[in-house]
Design a protein around this motif. Structure first.
Motif, short mmCIF file in Angstrom:
data_model
loop_
_atom_site.label_atom_id
_atom_site.label_comp_id
_atom_site.label_asym_id
_atom_site.label_seq_id
_atom_site.Cartn_x
_atom_site.Cartn_y
_atom_site.Cartn_z
N ALA A 127 63.23 -26.31 42.43
CA ALA A 127 62.07 -25.78 43.17
C ALA A 127 61.84 -26.53 44.49
N ARG A 128 62.56 -27.62 44.71
CA ARG A 128 62.44 -28.44 45.93
C ARG A 128 60.98 -28.81 46.20
N ILE A 129 60.36 -29.43 45.18
CA ILE A 129 58.95 -29.82 45.31
C ILE A 129 58.90 -31.30 45.68
N ASP A 130 57.84 -31.68 46.42
CA ASP A 130 57.63 -33.08 46.74
C ASP A 130 57.08 -33.79 45.48
N PRO A 131 57.82 -34.73 44.92
CA PRO A 131 57.36 -35.39 43.67
C PRO A 131 56.04 -36.14 43.84
#
Lengths: 386, 44
Positions: A226-230
């Motif tokens: 999902a290429r989310i900012d952790p």
């Protein structure tokens, strides 16, 4: 415990069950990503529609969803997912979420009893006793269903006053699920990852993986696809809850190390003389009471070696394993700190501005545990001791 | 002696949690002794 040298730091740290901590962390990450997509609101609105907006029916629907999901997911995972839904429903109705959340906690611990993966003590017992998924379900699902039905009847009485007040003051329901899914692509990805993670739990043991590994793999996969900012997601993790468990494991290690818990168990067996009926029934009730005071995971870990020792002396340990499983799982309902799921829901509620106090939970928990243990005693006697 | 000490810490922690005099996370961490002193001693 550490500062006063009851346990040394390395012993305290080794007592922390990182399988529990990282299982929680992984599932909190997945749940937090899902929360932002609007999927919980969608489930909430559909639930309200099924329930027709009646408070009791909402309790019923939420309890059934929670109990069934708790059998196939870890019950902590279930409440991490269902808790935000409940908060949303209560906010939409303009009522306190506490009766719904408390009922869910109780239902999750009953439902979690049904399978090997439903509650952390079951995983410990299954592993120690060599009980596989099917055998565990064959033995525990019938009694879990019986207790769930009885609990729902009891809940109708226990929550009657709260729900009657809700019926009078609740807002008009004008909810439409259209458009609540704000991020459909992320929602599809997170639901797919959740489904894969659940499958992973089912096949984890035969493949030699711990549940925490599966949960962390699921969370990592979601971050990657999902290429989310952790950073943003990790900020919403319930660190309070995770650190509470860390502290609890260390406190309990102190009393385990000095022999207090095993001393209590030894006394139990001295009193019953190892006689099957007395030992099994006593173990069930003592586990039920003790698991309300001590978290049921360290309690179970302490009692398992005692049962194994009895087995080595020729005792029939089969009823004892089921006594421990039922007592530890059901006893978790006794207090707000009795099981991991309770603590997670309490933290979620507190964060939303609704405190589930120790005393308030006790009113519902104690009655539920008493009723459950009476049914469990009957089941134990009829199925294993006659 | 160690038994009584462990029992006292254990009961004290649970009383703090049950009475909600302090946050339950603080009570559990304090009971476990996972405070700065323990961490510093471990590092040393």
């Amino acid at each position: 415990m550490v500062a006063l040298h009851v346990v040394e730091q390395h012993e305290a740290f080794e007592a922390i069950d990182f399988n529990v901590i990282f299982l929680l962390l992984g599932m909190m990450v997945i749940a937090n990503v899902m929360r932002g997509t609007g999927v919980f609101q969608w489930v909430a609105i559909r639930s309200i529609r099924v329930a027709g907006g009646d408070p009791w029916r909402i309790v019923l629907v939420l309890c059934l969803i929670t109990a069934v999901a708790s059998a196939f997911l870890d019950n902590v995972t279930t409440v991490v997912l269902i808790g935000p839904v409940t908060l949303y429903i209560a906010a939409a109705l303009g009522v306190s979420p506490l009766p719904y959340l408390i009922a869910e906690i109780l239902a999750s611990n009953v439902g979690g009893m049904a399978t090997l993966i439903g509650d952390p003590p079951n995983i410990l017992i299954g592993s120690a006793a060599g009980i596989d998924f099917a055998t565990f379900a064959w033995n525990m699902t019938p009694v879990a269903v019986l207790i769930l039905v009885a609990f729902l009847a009891l809940a109708r009485v226990l929550f009657a006053k709260d729900l009657a007040a809700h019926r009078e003051h609740m807002s008009e329901l004008d909810l439409d699920e259209t458009g609540v899914i704000t991020e459909p692509r992320l929602m599809r990805m997170s639901v797919a990852v959740l489904a894969l993670t659940i499958l992973g739990f089912l096949f984890a043991a035969p493949l030699g993986y711990e549940p925490a590994t599966v949960a962390l793999l699921g969370a990592s996969l979601l971050f990657i696809v999902a290429r989310i900012d952790p950073t943003e997601v990790l900020e919403r993790v319930e660190w309070n809850t995770l650190l509470f468990f860390v502290g609890l494991f260390m406190v309990v290690e102190g009393v385990i190390k000095v022999g207090i818990i095993s001393g209590i168990a030894d006394t139990l067996f001295d009193v019953t003389g190892g006689e099957p009926v007395a030992t099994s029934v006593s173990l069930l009730w003592i586990s039920g009471v003790a698991s309300g005071i001590v978290d049921n995971i360290p309690y179970t870990a302490t009692v398992i070696p005692i049962i194994q020792q009895l087995g080595e002396r020729g005792a029939d340990v089969e009823p004892l394993w089921w006594s421990l499983a039922m007592g530890a799982d059901l006893g978790g309902n006794g207090t707000i700190i009795g099981a991991s799921a309770n603590v997670v829901i309490a933290s979620l509620a507190a964060r939303a501005g609704h405190e589930i106090t120790f005393r308030r939970f006790l009113r519902y928990g104690v009655l539920t545990v008493l009723m459950s243990l009476v049914i469990a005693t009957f089941y134990l006697f009829v199925r294993y001791l006659l | 002696m160690e038994v009584w000490l462990a029992a006292a810490i254990f009961l004290g922690t649970y009383v703090l949690i049950a009475t909600e005099l302090v946050h339950k996370t603080v009570a559990a961490l304090a009971g476990g002794g996972a405070d700065g002193r323990a961490a510093r001693r471990g590092a040393a």
